[in-house]
Design a protein around this motif. Structure first.
Motif, mmCIF file in Angstrom:
data_model
loop_
_atom_site.group_PDB
_atom_site.id
_atom_site.type_symbol
_atom_site.label_atom_id
_atom_site.label_comp_id
_atom_site.label_asym_id
_atom_site.label_seq_id
_atom_site.Cartn_x
_atom_site.Cartn_y
_atom_site.Cartn_z
ATOM 1 N N TYR A 109 7.018 -13.537 1.812
ATOM 2 C CA TYR A 109 5.724 -13.539 1.127
ATOM 3 C C TYR A 109 5.797 -13.471 -0.386
ATOM 4 C CZ TYR A 109 3.070 -13.711 5.341
ATOM 5 O OH TYR A 109 2.522 -14.149 6.516
ATOM 6 N N SER A 110 6.932 -13.032 -0.924
ATOM 7 C CA SER A 110 6.955 -12.856 -2.377
ATOM 8 C C SER A 110 8.194 -13.414 -3.069
ATOM 9 C CB SER A 110 6.852 -11.363 -2.711
ATOM 10 O OG SER A 110 8.042 -10.700 -2.312
ATOM 11 N N GLY A 111 9.199 -13.758 -2.299
ATOM 12 C CA GLY A 111 10.443 -14.213 -2.908
ATOM 13 C C GLY A 111 11.350 -13.078 -3.332
ATOM 14 N N LYS A 112 10.937 -11.829 -3.071
ATOM 15 C CA LYS A 112 11.741 -10.645 -3.388
ATOM 16 C C LYS A 112 11.905 -9.817 -2.126
ATOM 17 C CE LYS A 112 8.864 -9.360 -6.687
ATOM 18 N NZ LYS A 112 8.222 -8.601 -7.758
ATOM 19 N N ASN A 113 13.105 -9.255 -1.939
ATOM 20 C CA ASN A 113 13.276 -8.393 -0.773
ATOM 21 C C ASN A 113 12.682 -7.010 -1.056
ATOM 22 O OD1 ASN A 113 15.249 -6.703 -2.029
ATOM 23 N ND2 ASN A 113 16.852 -8.162 -1.511
ATOM 24 N N ALA A 114 12.687 -6.168 -0.044
ATOM 25 C CA ALA A 114 12.046 -4.848 -0.168
ATOM 26 C C ALA A 114 12.715 -3.997 -1.242
ATOM 27 C CB ALA A 114 12.057 -4.134 1.182
ATOM 28 N N SER A 115 14.034 -4.039 -1.343
ATOM 29 C CA SER A 115 14.741 -3.250 -2.370
ATOM 30 C C SER A 115 14.318 -3.671 -3.766
ATOM 31 C CB SER A 115 16.253 -3.422 -2.234
ATOM 32 O OG SER A 115 16.706 -2.844 -1.052
ATOM 33 N N GLU A 116 14.196 -4.968 -3.991
ATOM 34 C CA GLU A 116 13.762 -5.459 -5.301
ATOM 35 C C GLU A 116 12.343 -5.005 -5.605
ATOM 36 O OE1 GLU A 116 16.167 -9.655 -5.760
ATOM 37 O OE2 GLU A 116 14.550 -9.548 -4.279
ATOM 38 N N TRP A 117 11.463 -5.062 -4.600
ATOM 39 C CA TRP A 117 10.089 -4.606 -4.786
ATOM 40 C C TRP A 117 10.060 -3.144 -5.194
ATOM 41 C CZ3 TRP A 117 5.268 -5.956 -5.512
ATOM 42 C CH2 TRP A 117 4.870 -7.255 -5.196
ATOM 43 N N ILE A 118 10.823 -2.332 -4.468
ATOM 44 C CA ILE A 118 10.831 -0.898 -4.743
ATOM 45 C C ILE A 118 11.350 -0.634 -6.153
ATOM 46 C CG2 ILE A 118 11.867 1.317 -4.091
ATOM 47 C CD1 ILE A 118 11.885 0.140 -1.148
ATOM 48 N N ALA A 119 12.491 -1.245 -6.503
ATOM 49 C CA ALA A 119 13.087 -1.022 -7.822
ATOM 50 C C ALA A 119 12.135 -1.451 -8.931
ATOM 51 C CB ALA A 119 14.416 -1.770 -7.941
ATOM 52 N N ASP A 176 0.833 -1.214 0.000
ATOM 53 C CA ASP A 176 0.000 0.000 0.000
ATOM 54 C C ASP A 176 0.867 1.263 0.000
ATOM 55 O OD1 ASP A 176 -2.320 -1.514 0.029
ATOM 56 O OD2 ASP A 176 -2.658 -1.284 2.185
ATOM 57 N N LEU A 177 1.927 1.263 0.809
ATOM 58 C CA LEU A 177 2.831 2.421 0.848
ATOM 59 C C LEU A 177 3.548 2.609 -0.482
ATOM 60 C CD1 LEU A 177 4.351 2.045 4.428
ATOM 61 C CD2 LEU A 177 2.796 3.840 3.633
ATOM 62 N N LEU A 178 3.920 1.518 -1.137
ATOM 63 C CA LEU A 178 4.543 1.626 -2.459
ATOM 64 C C LEU A 178 3.607 2.339 -3.428
ATOM 65 C CD1 LEU A 178 6.351 -1.730 -3.317
ATOM 66 C CD2 LEU A 178 7.349 0.550 -3.176
ATOM 67 N N ASN A 179 2.341 2.007 -3.375
ATOM 68 C CA ASN A 179 1.364 2.652 -4.249
ATOM 69 C C ASN A 179 1.308 4.159 -4.020
ATOM 70 O OD1 ASN A 179 0.294 0.453 -5.770
ATOM 71 N ND2 ASN A 179 -0.761 -0.225 -3.931
ATOM 72 N N ILE A 180 1.574 4.578 -2.813
ATOM 73 C CA ILE A 180 1.492 5.993 -2.475
ATOM 74 C C ILE A 180 2.802 6.738 -2.738
ATOM 75 C CG2 ILE A 180 1.152 7.634 -0.572
ATOM 76 C CD1 ILE A 180 -0.657 5.418 0.723
ATOM 77 N N TYR A 181 3.929 6.134 -2.347
ATOM 78 C CA TYR A 181 5.191 6.875 -2.302
ATOM 79 C C TYR A 181 6.250 6.479 -3.327
ATOM 80 C CZ TYR A 181 3.519 8.459 2.255
ATOM 81 O OH TYR A 181 2.784 9.020 3.252
ATOM 82 N N ALA A 182 6.053 5.447 -4.101
ATOM 83 C CA ALA A 182 7.127 4.952 -4.984
ATOM 84 C C ALA A 182 7.599 5.981 -5.996
ATOM 85 C CB ALA A 182 6.686 3.679 -5.699
ATOM 86 N N ASN A 183 6.756 6.915 -6.366
ATOM 87 C CA ASN A 183 7.183 7.916 -7.347
ATOM 88 C C ASN A 183 8.155 8.933 -6.753
ATOM 89 O OD1 ASN A 183 5.152 9.085 -5.789
ATOM 90 N ND2 ASN A 183 4.557 10.467 -7.428
ATOM 91 N N ARG A 184 8.369 8.882 -5.440
ATOM 92 C CA ARG A 184 9.320 9.828 -4.854
ATOM 93 C C ARG A 184 10.238 9.229 -3.794
ATOM 94 N NH1 ARG A 184 4.137 11.609 -3.157
ATOM 95 N NH2 ARG A 184 3.856 11.456 -0.913
ATOM 96 N N GLU A 185 9.978 8.017 -3.325
ATOM 97 C CA GLU A 185 10.809 7.407 -2.285
ATOM 98 C C GLU A 185 11.270 6.020 -2.731
ATOM 99 O OE1 GLU A 185 11.933 8.781 0.388
ATOM 100 O OE2 GLU A 185 10.713 10.595 0.358
ATOM 101 N N ARG A 186 12.601 5.803 -2.681
ATOM 102 C CA ARG A 186 13.151 4.523 -3.130
ATOM 103 C C ARG A 186 13.996 3.830 -2.065
ATOM 104 N NH1 ARG A 186 13.474 8.109 -7.059
ATOM 105 N NH2 ARG A 186 15.645 8.618 -6.643
ATOM 106 N N GLU A 187 13.991 4.319 -0.857
ATOM 107 C CA GLU A 187 14.808 3.746 0.209
ATOM 108 C C GLU A 187 13.974 2.832 1.101
ATOM 109 O OE1 GLU A 187 18.098 4.132 0.476
ATOM 110 O OE2 GLU A 187 18.063 5.384 -1.326
ATOM 111 N N VAL A 188 14.513 1.656 1.377
ATOM 112 C CA VAL A 188 13.840 0.704 2.267
ATOM 113 C C VAL A 188 13.619 1.352 3.633
ATOM 114 C CG1 VAL A 188 14.023 -1.543 3.425
ATOM 115 C CG2 VAL A 188 14.785 -1.292 1.051
ATOM 116 N N GLN A 189 14.594 2.125 4.076
ATOM 117 C CA GLN A 189 14.501 2.785 5.382
ATOM 118 C C GLN A 189 13.233 3.641 5.489
ATOM 119 O OE1 GLN A 189 16.939 2.582 8.053
ATOM 120 N NE2 GLN A 189 15.141 3.362 9.111
ATOM 121 N N PHE A 190 12.878 4.348 4.429
ATOM 122 C CA PHE A 190 11.681 5.182 4.435
ATOM 123 C C PHE A 190 10.439 4.341 4.736
ATOM 124 C CE2 PHE A 190 7.907 6.630 2.187
ATOM 125 C CZ PHE A 190 7.744 7.907 2.709
#
Length: 137
Positions: free
Chosen positions: A71-81, A38-52
């Motif tokens: 849950y997905s076989g991908k870590n958070a960095s991969e999801w964000i990228a 849900d947060l990716l849907n909101i912030y991915a266009n401006r935030e790319r750090e797992v820490q955020f």
């Protein structure tokens, strides 16, 4: 007093609806995973750090990556990228968006940085990707 009770009951009901699907309770990890998406849907266009994202969820970046990996076989960095590159690809598909505009819209400091980020994720530069996938006319 009754207004506060009403708000409390409303919040409790909202929480129960959010954490149950067809009577089955959702685990804490699954809830974290869903909130991350849900947060990716909101912030991915401006935030790319797992820490955020971890900060938004009040958890550590390591825990967030562990949960997403589970849950997905991908870590958070991969999801964000992949999500950010997916947004870029959608903009490319429109054809009226220039690479510079996409870079700016996705809050990259430079077009060059965006190009390296895109290539690291897809294996192709933005221009190569566009030529390969969209300029087949």
């Amino acid at each position: 007093r009754s207004f506060c009770d009403y708000i409390l009951v409303f919040l409790l009901n909202a929480f129960n609806i959010d954490t149950k699907i067809k009577g089955k309770a959702i685990s804490r990890q699954e809830n974290v995973y869903r909130q991350f998406i849900d947060l990716l849907n909101i912030y991915a266009n401006r935030e790319r750090e797992v820490q955020f994202y971890a900060d938004k969820l009040n958890i550590s970046p390591k825990y967030l990556s562990t949960v997403t990996q589970t849950y997905s076989g991908k870590n958070a960095s991969e999801w964000i990228a992949e999500y950010v590159v997916g947004l870029a690809i959608e903009m490319m598909r429109e054809k009226r968006c220039k690479i510079q505009d996409i870079s700016t819209n996705l809050n990259f400091p430079t077009q060059s940085f965006f190009g390296r980020y895109f290539k690291r994720t897809t294996g192709l530069s933005p221009k190569q990707y566009t030529l390969k996938h969209f300029d087949k006319d």
